[in-house]
Design a protein around this motif. Structure first.
Motif, PDB file in Angstrom:
ATOM      1  N   GLY A 138     -19.862 151.006  42.121  1.00  0.00           N
ATOM      2  CA  GLY A 138     -19.517 151.962  41.253  1.00  0.00           C
ATOM      3  C   GLY A 138     -18.437 152.989  42.043  1.00  0.00           C
ATOM      4  O   GLY A 138     -18.413 154.026  41.576  1.00  0.00           O
ATOM      5  N   VAL A 139     -17.811 152.544  42.920  1.00  0.00           N
ATOM      6  CA  VAL A 139     -16.832 153.206  43.712  1.00  0.00           C
ATOM      7  C   VAL A 139     -15.713 153.788  42.729  1.00  0.00           C
ATOM      8  O   VAL A 139     -15.065 155.079  42.760  1.00  0.00           O
ATOM      9  CB  VAL A 139     -16.153 152.487  44.804  1.00  0.00           C
ATOM     10  CG1 VAL A 139     -15.036 153.000  45.383  1.00  0.00           C
ATOM     11  CG2 VAL A 139     -17.236 152.160  45.861  1.00  0.00           C
ATOM     12  N   ILE A 140     -15.212 152.852  41.822  1.00  0.00           N
ATOM     13  CA  ILE A 140     -14.375 153.465  40.680  1.00  0.00           C
ATOM     14  C   ILE A 140     -15.017 153.579  39.251  1.00  0.00           C
ATOM     15  O   ILE A 140     -14.200 153.354  38.322  1.00  0.00           O
ATOM     16  CB  ILE A 140     -13.110 152.500  40.829  1.00  0.00           C
ATOM     17  CG1 ILE A 140     -13.201 151.046  40.317  1.00  0.00           C
ATOM     18  CG2 ILE A 140     -12.228 152.716  42.186  1.00  0.00           C
ATOM     19  CD1 ILE A 140     -11.913 150.424  39.892  1.00  0.00           C
ATOM     20  N   GLY A 141     -16.056 153.458  39.130  1.00  0.00           N
ATOM     21  CA  GLY A 141     -16.741 153.542  38.060  1.00  0.00           C
ATOM     22  C   GLY A 141     -16.793 152.246  37.048  1.00  0.00           C
ATOM     23  O   GLY A 141     -16.858 151.320  37.640  1.00  0.00           O
ATOM     24  N   ASP A 142     -16.779 152.461  35.619  1.00  0.00           N
ATOM     25  CA  ASP A 142     -16.839 151.306  34.948  1.00  0.00           C
ATOM     26  C   ASP A 142     -15.248 150.833  34.978  1.00  0.00           C
ATOM     27  O   ASP A 142     -14.290 151.478  34.961  1.00  0.00           O
ATOM     28  CB  ASP A 142     -16.989 151.677  33.463  1.00  0.00           C
ATOM     29  CG  ASP A 142     -18.601 152.000  33.279  1.00  0.00           C
ATOM     30  OD1 ASP A 142     -19.366 151.509  34.334  1.00  0.00           O
ATOM     31  OD2 ASP A 142     -18.553 152.844  32.427  1.00  0.00           O
ATOM     32  N   VAL A 143     -15.069 149.560  35.366  1.00  0.00           N
ATOM     33  CA  VAL A 143     -13.873 148.897  35.248  1.00  0.00           C
ATOM     34  C   VAL A 143     -13.247 148.596  33.715  1.00  0.00           C
ATOM     35  O   VAL A 143     -14.030 147.761  33.075  1.00  0.00           O
ATOM     36  CB  VAL A 143     -13.534 147.580  36.023  1.00  0.00           C
ATOM     37  CG1 VAL A 143     -12.340 147.022  35.971  1.00  0.00           C
ATOM     38  CG2 VAL A 143     -13.911 148.007  37.743  1.00  0.00           C
ATOM     39  N   HIS A 144     -12.164 149.232  33.399  1.00  0.00           N
ATOM     40  CA  HIS A 144     -11.652 149.079  32.023  1.00  0.00           C
ATOM     41  C   HIS A 144     -10.490 148.214  31.953  1.00  0.00           C
ATOM     42  O   HIS A 144     -10.424 147.367  30.899  1.00  0.00           O
ATOM     43  CB  HIS A 144     -11.103 150.414  31.770  1.00  0.00           C
ATOM     44  CG  HIS A 144     -12.187 151.295  31.345  1.00  0.00           C
ATOM     45  ND1 HIS A 144     -13.628 151.087  30.647  1.00  0.00           N
ATOM     46  CD2 HIS A 144     -12.472 152.691  31.823  1.00  0.00           C
ATOM     47  CE1 HIS A 144     -14.292 152.176  31.078  1.00  0.00           C
ATOM     48  NE2 HIS A 144     -13.266 153.166  31.587  1.00  0.00           N
ATOM     49  N   SER A 145      -9.868 147.990  33.143  1.00  0.00           N
ATOM     50  CA  SER A 145      -8.377 147.025  32.925  1.00  0.00           C
ATOM     51  C   SER A 145      -8.290 146.332  34.387  1.00  0.00           C
ATOM     52  O   SER A 145      -8.434 147.147  35.492  1.00  0.00           O
ATOM     53  CB  SER A 145      -7.367 147.685  32.569  1.00  0.00           C
ATOM     54  OG  SER A 145      -6.680 148.585  33.278  1.00  0.00           O
ATOM     55  N   VAL A 146      -7.837 145.286  34.237  1.00  0.00           N
ATOM     56  CA  VAL A 146      -7.692 144.461  35.698  1.00  0.00           C
ATOM     57  C   VAL A 146      -5.787 143.930  35.424  1.00  0.00           C
ATOM     58  O   VAL A 146      -5.740 143.282  34.592  1.00  0.00           O
ATOM     59  CB  VAL A 146      -8.569 143.611  36.166  1.00  0.00           C
ATOM     60  CG1 VAL A 146      -8.079 142.897  37.230  1.00  0.00           C
ATOM     61  CG2 VAL A 146      -9.657 143.868  36.213  1.00  0.00           C
TER      62      VAL A 146
END
Length: 427
Positions: free
Chosen positions: A150-158
């Protein structure tokens, strides 16, 4: 008790497996036989076993004698490293004959063959492992750990950009991969690695795929548009090839000569076709948009003619961003020292918190290809099993999900429409 192995398909990728068995895993494994359509190539593999690995020669069988090989040798595992379009044939038959399977990626190349493999596994109760060595590269495992924690929380885009240079990228257009019937094109043969990594990193499942692209650099028409006039179909024995930086000289490389040039008399396969010749029907420039079941989106590009080799990727999340740059040493498949494959030249993983100072993440790489990932994969395949908190061992489901992104992409290239994977296949 030692596990028993046979291998079918003794081309360029095969030595990665049989070399490891002969060199490092004789205490836990026994290599029994090779199978191929080409006796010369099997004889060369046996010569490598003797001279390079100090291993005795093993039995050889023509691929038409596959059933007889299984009956006589009674292996526990079949390693499949044939041309991609034939993977399903030997995977399914091995399962039906009571063997587990280790297969080179991609598991297969189209919807029908993928479904046939899944159905055979369900029917026989046997296991298939797909060898995604990129999962085991320490920097790729670290990315999975950062996202998992969870270092950057929920991933929304890659955003994922993969670059193949004019040495490695061109090689797909010299050999059998240049025909989509054989390889599924780069969206299947090459990008299966990358789509699997995204599935692995996000711990999610691809749902909808849209793709665009084409043959923009290689191929005769593109070369003619740039003013090229000295065309040839293969390099060996051709004067024009001597001044072509894209040509490879099979005669000058003892390994390539023994594996391919000397073996041509049996099957007619030419390893050194011109990248600007006729008959190429795969793409060299590709863009893909993927939506995942967890609502994350992927924008992906692959180009096969660039000045450098590696990837740039960014993850955008609810708590920040991860930026990754990896530059790899370029290579020609089967060109010699396999330890150079995927060797790192540059690596950077940077975390940018939404509120806070950015920082570099240090990763200790190992020795060998893919930052040491190859060694870890081979240990996972052939050594004593150990617990892996990242679950990097890829199952047939992982293999299917990765190729279905590429297969759906191929369908989208034809139709111009977005494709839902669940409409294509039943898991």
């Amino acid at each position: 008790m030692k596990k028993k192995y046979v291998l079918i398909g003794t081309g360029g990728r095969a030595e990665f497996f049989y070399g490891a068995l002969a060199r490092d895993y004789t205490d836990t494994c026994e290599l029994l036989a090779f199978s191929d359509i080409n006796q010369t190539r099997m004889d060369y593999a046996n010569r490598l076993l003797e001279e390079k690995y100090n291993h005795p020669k093993i039995n050889t069988y023509h691929s038409s004698e596959f059933d007889q090989m299984i009956e006589k040798e009674k292996p526990d595992y079949v390693i499949v490293t044939t041309v991609d379009r034939t993977h399903h044939t030997y995977i399914i038959r091995a399962l039906e004959l009571g063997c587990d399977v280790i297969t080179e990626k991609p598991m297969t190349v189209d919807v029908e063959k993928t479904q046939a493999i899944l159905d055979a596994i369900e029917r026989t109760g046997k296991n298939v492992r797909v060898t995604f060595n990129y999962r085991y590269a320490p920097h790729n495992t670290k990315i999975r750990e950062l996202i998992r924690d969870g270092v950057i929380g929920d991933v929304h885009s890659v955003h994922f950009e993969w670059a193949l240079d004019t040495q490695h990228g061109a090689d797909y257009f010299r050999r059998w991969h240049r025909n989509k019937r054989n390889s599924g094109g780069l969206l299947v043969h090459k990008s299966t690695h990358h789509f699997d990594l995204v599935n692995f990193w996000l711990d999610s499942i691809p749902e909808t795929v849209y793709a665009s692209g084409g043959l923009r650099y290689y191929g005769r028409e593109n070369a003619e548009a740039r003013g090229v006039t000295n065309f040839y179909q293969r390099a060996h024995g051709n004067e024009y090839a001597k001044d072509d930086p894209f040509a490879i000289d099979l005669e000058a490389n003892p390994h390539l000569k023994a594996m391919y040039l000397d073996a041509e008399k049996e099957d007619g396969y030419q390893r050194d076709q011109s990248v600007f010749g006729d008959g190429i029907d795969i793409e060299d420039t590709l863009g893909v948009l993927v939506t995942y079941k967890n609502k994350a989106i992927l924008t992906y590009s692959l180009n096969a003619y660039l000045p450098w080799e590696g990837f740039i990727i960014t993850f955008n999340g609810s708590k920040g961003r991860i930026e990754v740059t990896v530059r790899e040493q370029s290579y020609i498949n089967s060109g010699g020292d396999k330890d150079d494959e995927g060797k790192l030249q540059e690596k950077s993983i940077r975390v940018l918190p939404m509120f806070g100072k950015s920082y570099e993440v240090e990763v200790q790489e190992g020795k060998g290809g893919h930052g040491g990932g190859d060694v870890v994969l081979l240990q996972d395949l052939f050594g004593v099993p150990t617990e892996d908190e990242f679950n990097r061992a890829a199952s047939h489901i992982d293999g299917a999900r990765s190729i279905m992104t590429g297969i759906a992409g191929n369908i989208s290239l034809k139709t111009g429409q977005a494709v839902k994977i669940d409409d294509l296949i039943k898991f």
